[in-house]
Write an enzyme that holds these catalytic residues in place. Structure first.
Site, PDB file in Angstrom:
ATOM      1  CB  CYS A   1      -6.801  15.877  14.051  1.00 49.09           C
ATOM      2  SG  CYS A   1      -6.366  17.608  14.226  1.00 49.09           S
TER       3      CYS A   1
ATOM      4  CB  CYS B   1     -10.496  17.441  14.815  1.00 48.80           C
ATOM      5  SG  CYS B   1     -10.022  17.524  13.073  1.00 48.80           S
TER       6      CYS B   1
ATOM      7  CB  ALA C   1      -0.806  15.302  23.975  1.00 45.13           C
TER       8      ALA C   1
ATOM      9  CG  HIS D   1      -7.983  17.595   9.768  1.00 42.32           C
ATOM     10  ND1 HIS D   1      -7.240  17.668  10.932  1.00 42.32           N
ATOM     11  CD2 HIS D   1      -7.241  16.853   8.896  1.00 42.32           C
ATOM     12  CE1 HIS D   1      -6.113  16.994  10.770  1.00 42.32           C
ATOM     13  NE2 HIS D   1      -6.083  16.496   9.555  1.00 42.32           N
TER      14      HIS D   1
ATOM     15  CG  ASN E   1       5.978  27.367  12.994  1.00 42.25           C
ATOM     16  OD1 ASN E   1       6.621  28.346  12.623  1.00 42.25           O
ATOM     17  ND2 ASN E   1       5.972  26.944  14.245  1.00 42.25           N
TER      18      ASN E   1
ATOM     19  CB  SER F   1       3.052  19.280  15.290  1.00 44.73           C
ATOM     20  OG  SER F   1       2.079  20.216  15.727  1.00 44.73           O
TER      21      SER F   1
ATOM     22  CG  HIS G   1      -7.027  21.200  12.561  1.00 47.32           C
ATOM     23  ND1 HIS G   1      -8.105  20.345  12.640  1.00 47.32           N
ATOM     24  CD2 HIS G   1      -7.514  22.438  12.803  1.00 47.32           C
ATOM     25  CE1 HIS G   1      -9.192  21.046  12.932  1.00 47.32           C
ATOM     26  NE2 HIS G   1      -8.854  22.322  13.031  1.00 47.32           N
TER      27      HIS G   1
ATOM     28  CG  HIS H   1      -2.250  24.685  14.273  1.00 44.97           C
ATOM     29  ND1 HIS H   1      -2.085  23.731  13.293  1.00 44.97           N
ATOM     30  CD2 HIS H   1      -1.080  24.713  14.963  1.00 44.97           C
ATOM     31  CE1 HIS H   1      -0.870  23.205  13.397  1.00 44.97           C
ATOM     32  NE2 HIS H   1      -0.231  23.791  14.390  1.00 44.97           N
TER      33      HIS H   1
ATOM     34  CD  GLN I   1       3.154  27.235  18.481  1.00 50.59           C
ATOM     35  OE1 GLN I   1       3.598  27.536  19.590  1.00 50.59           O
ATOM     36  NE2 GLN I   1       3.774  26.396  17.679  1.00 50.59           N
TER      37      GLN I   1
ATOM     38  CG  HIS J   1       5.656  44.866  10.186  1.00 47.34           C
ATOM     39  ND1 HIS J   1       5.928  45.779  11.180  1.00 47.34           N
ATOM     40  CD2 HIS J   1       6.629  43.934  10.273  1.00 47.34           C
ATOM     41  CE1 HIS J   1       7.028  45.428  11.817  1.00 47.34           C
ATOM     42  NE2 HIS J   1       7.476  44.299  11.301  1.00 47.34           N
TER      43      HIS J   1
ATOM     44  CG  HIS K   1       8.320  39.984   9.139  1.00 46.67           C
ATOM     45  ND1 HIS K   1       9.121  40.773   8.355  1.00 46.67           N
ATOM     46  CD2 HIS K   1       8.223  40.625  10.328  1.00 46.67           C
ATOM     47  CE1 HIS K   1       9.504  41.841   9.053  1.00 46.67           C
ATOM     48  NE2 HIS K   1       8.964  41.778  10.247  1.00 46.67           N
TER      49      HIS K   1
ATOM     50  CE  LYS L   1      19.252  31.191   1.123  1.00 46.62           C
ATOM     51  NZ  LYS L   1      20.543  31.346   0.449  1.00 46.62           N
ATOM     52  CG  PHE L   2      19.089  23.828   3.083  1.00 45.07           C
ATOM     53  CD1 PHE L   2      18.568  23.253   4.231  1.00 45.07           C
ATOM     54  CD2 PHE L   2      18.843  23.226   1.856  1.00 45.07           C
ATOM     55  CE1 PHE L   2      17.828  22.084   4.164  1.00 45.07           C
ATOM     56  CE2 PHE L   2      18.102  22.056   1.779  1.00 45.07           C
ATOM     57  CZ  PHE L   2      17.593  21.484   2.938  1.00 45.07           C
ATOM     58  CG  MET L   3      18.505  30.730   5.796  1.00 42.42           C
ATOM     59  SD  MET L   3      19.235  32.169   4.960  1.00 42.42           S
ATOM     60  CE  MET L   3      17.732  33.038   4.467  1.00 42.42           C
TER      61      MET L   3
ATOM     62  CD  GLU M   1      23.103  31.310   3.113  1.00 42.48           C
ATOM     63  OE1 GLU M   1      24.061  30.533   3.333  1.00 42.48           O
ATOM     64  OE2 GLU M   1      22.483  31.328   2.035  1.00 42.48           O
TER      65      GLU M   1
HETATM   66  P1  H2U Z   1       2.941  23.716  15.686  1.00 41.30           P
HETATM   67  O1  H2U Z   1       2.233  22.899  14.653  1.00 41.30           O
HETATM   68  O2  H2U Z   1       3.373  25.075  15.170  1.00 41.30           O
HETATM   69  O3  H2U Z   1       4.044  22.919  16.341  1.00 41.30           O
HETATM   70  O4  H2U Z   1       1.874  24.037  16.853  1.00 41.30           O
HETATM   71  C1  H2U Z   1       1.144  23.039  17.492  1.00 41.30           C
HETATM   72  C2  H2U Z   1       1.264  23.200  18.981  1.00 41.30           C
HETATM   73  O5  H2U Z   1       0.260  22.396  19.594  1.00 41.30           O
HETATM   74  C3  H2U Z   1       2.605  22.729  19.546  1.00 41.30           C
HETATM   75  O6  H2U Z   1       3.258  23.849  20.127  1.00 41.30           O
HETATM   76  C4  H2U Z   1       0.737  21.940  20.830  1.00 41.30           C
HETATM   77  C5  H2U Z   1       2.214  21.686  20.600  1.00 41.30           C
HETATM   78  O7  H2U Z   1       2.938  21.896  21.810  1.00 41.30           O
HETATM   79  N1  H2U Z   1      -0.036  20.785  21.234  1.00 41.30           N
HETATM   80  C6  H2U Z   1      -0.851  20.864  22.348  1.00 41.30           C
HETATM   81  O8  H2U Z   1      -0.878  21.888  23.018  1.00 41.30           O
HETATM   82  N2  H2U Z   1      -1.631  19.764  22.690  1.00 41.30           N
HETATM   83  C7  H2U Z   1      -1.624  18.589  22.014  1.00 41.30           C
HETATM   84  O9  H2U Z   1      -2.365  17.689  22.335  1.00 41.30           O
HETATM   85  C8  H2U Z   1      -0.674  18.390  20.894  1.00 41.30           C
HETATM   86  C9  H2U Z   1       0.067  19.590  20.419  1.00 41.30           C
HETATM   87 ZN    ZN Z   2      -8.044  18.308  12.729  1.00 37.39          ZN
END
Ligand code: H2U
Ligand code: ZN
Length: 344
Positions: free
Chosen positions: A50, A53, A59, A118, A158, A166, A169, A171, A173, A301, A303, A316-318, A322
């Site tokens: 991960c 973690c 990356a 995690h 998300n 993605s 774990h 998290h 943004q 607030h 959402h 549900k699909f938009m 929609e």
């Molecule tokens: P999401 O799960 O909402 O996509 O958010 C994870 C974010 O983590 C994603 O925007 C970033 C991706 O760009 N990320 C890093 O900054 N470093 C990494 O090593 C992998 C993912």
């Molecule tokens: Zn993790």
């Protein structure tokens, strides 16, 4: 005579100044689609693969510290940059208005890990851990607000592969931007004009109606109320509203922050109970613009916009009407609120 429980109608969204079609009669039609129970997944408390973690490499080559609480870092694949070159493109035909327009914008994109664990999500965090998440969000909002070019900060999450997250774990943004994004700008305009005309925030008055009618409430505590808005577009969409019209997380006192933490735990616990599975959603906070001016019209607030409709797999699909017309729903907001209210 219009009966909102039986007859097709449209509902007005005063925050976004738009409409949604509601088709309550269709909830009586038979459902022949497949309903599968999701395979239960057990996550390890630590995943060596991960990138969120503690102690693991991301990356971009950076290694995460051995963090023990919340952890914030600049997104390695940021959608916007703090130091992008300025400039614009404007093209018109003849003496007409511009038809091609582009403007350079700046931004800071960060990732917020809620916990070193995690395998946890918001409902599994303790009230104290959730309070630390709220404090981290508030501190980030304050830090980015202090940059003179940042006009707006969006804190969001998300959750779940269905929503494009993605990584499981826990998290979210945050993006601080040199511009006000369109959804936000519409809410900003609506709240300002309401406040200018009435001297009260739009959401204070809306909340008074909802508390009085008690048809769409999901849960509440001393400082926050969660409800399915009258104009909800997603089946189990909710709005979490501060009882006091505070403009931002920074303006919340300690008791209110604890109230928000408790509300996040309760609401997400109910969501996970609805289809007995982790409930995917996009959620985010709408707060006052960060241009340094006072914003008495602004009412903090959050959402929650979850896609699930009928089970842990049927969403549900938009699409169709929609995408090309306007949002439409079958299940009424009152039915959705009753389902969420009944759970625990
Ligand atoms: P999401 O799960 O909402 O996509 O958010 C994870 C974010 O983590 C994603 O925007 C970033 C991706 O760009 N990320 C890093 O900054 N470093 C990494 O090593 C992998 C993912
Ligand atoms: Zn993790």
């Amino acid at each position: 005579m219009l009966n909102l429980d039986d007859h097709p109608h449209r509902r007005y969204n005063p925050l976004l100044d738009e409409w949604v079609v509601v088709s309550p009669h269709r909830t009586k039609r038979p459902w022949q689609g497949q309903v599968e129970a999701p395979a239960p997944t057990t996550l390890p408390t630590y995943d060596p693969q991960c990138y969120l973690c503690p102690g693991n490499a991301r990356a971009g080559g950076v290694t995460n510290p051995a963090y023990t609480g919340t952890f914030v870092f600049d997104n390695d694949f940021a959608a916007l940059m703090p130091d992008a070159p300025a400039g614009e493109l404007v093209v018109s035909h003849g003496d007409g208005p511009p038809l091609l327009r582009a403007v350079a914008e700046r931004g800071i994109c960060r990732v917020v890990c809620y916990s070193p664990r995690h395998d946890l999500a918001l409902p599994q965090l303790t009230p104290a851990e959730l309070r630390a998440v709220v404090d981290t969000w508030a501190a980030q909002y304050a830090e980015l607000s202090a940059l003179p070019w940042v006009r707006h900060v969006l804190i969001f999450e998300n959750r779940g592969a269905m929503m494009g997250a993605s990584n499981p774990h826990p998290h979210g943004q945050l993006w601080g931007t040199s511009f006000m994004p369109v959804q936000f700008a519409r809410e900003d305009a609506s709240q300002r004009s309401y406040y200018a005309a009435h001297g009260r925030t739009l959401l204070s008055d809306y909340l008074a109606i909802e508390l009085e009618r008690a048809e769409r409430l999901v849960c509440q505590n001393e400082h926050f109320v969660a409800l399915v808005p009258f104009w909800a577009a997603w089946p189990f969409e909710t709005l979490v509203v501060a009882r006091r019209p505070a403009p931002s997380l920074v303006a919340l006192d300690g008791a209110e922050r604890d109230g928000l933490a408790a509300m996040l735990k309760e609401l997400t616990t109910r969501y996970d109970a609805l289809f007995a599975a982790p409930f995917p959603y996009s959620m985010g906070f709408h707060q006052a613009p960060t241009d340094g001016a006072p914003h008495p019209a602004w009412h903090l607030h959050a959402h929650f916009l979850p896609p699930l409709l009928r089970s842990a797999t049927v969403r549900k699909f938009m699409v169709g009407f929609e995408l090309l017309g306007e949002a439409q729903r079958d299940l009424t907001p009152e039915q959705a609120a009753a389902r969420l209210r009944a759970l625990r």
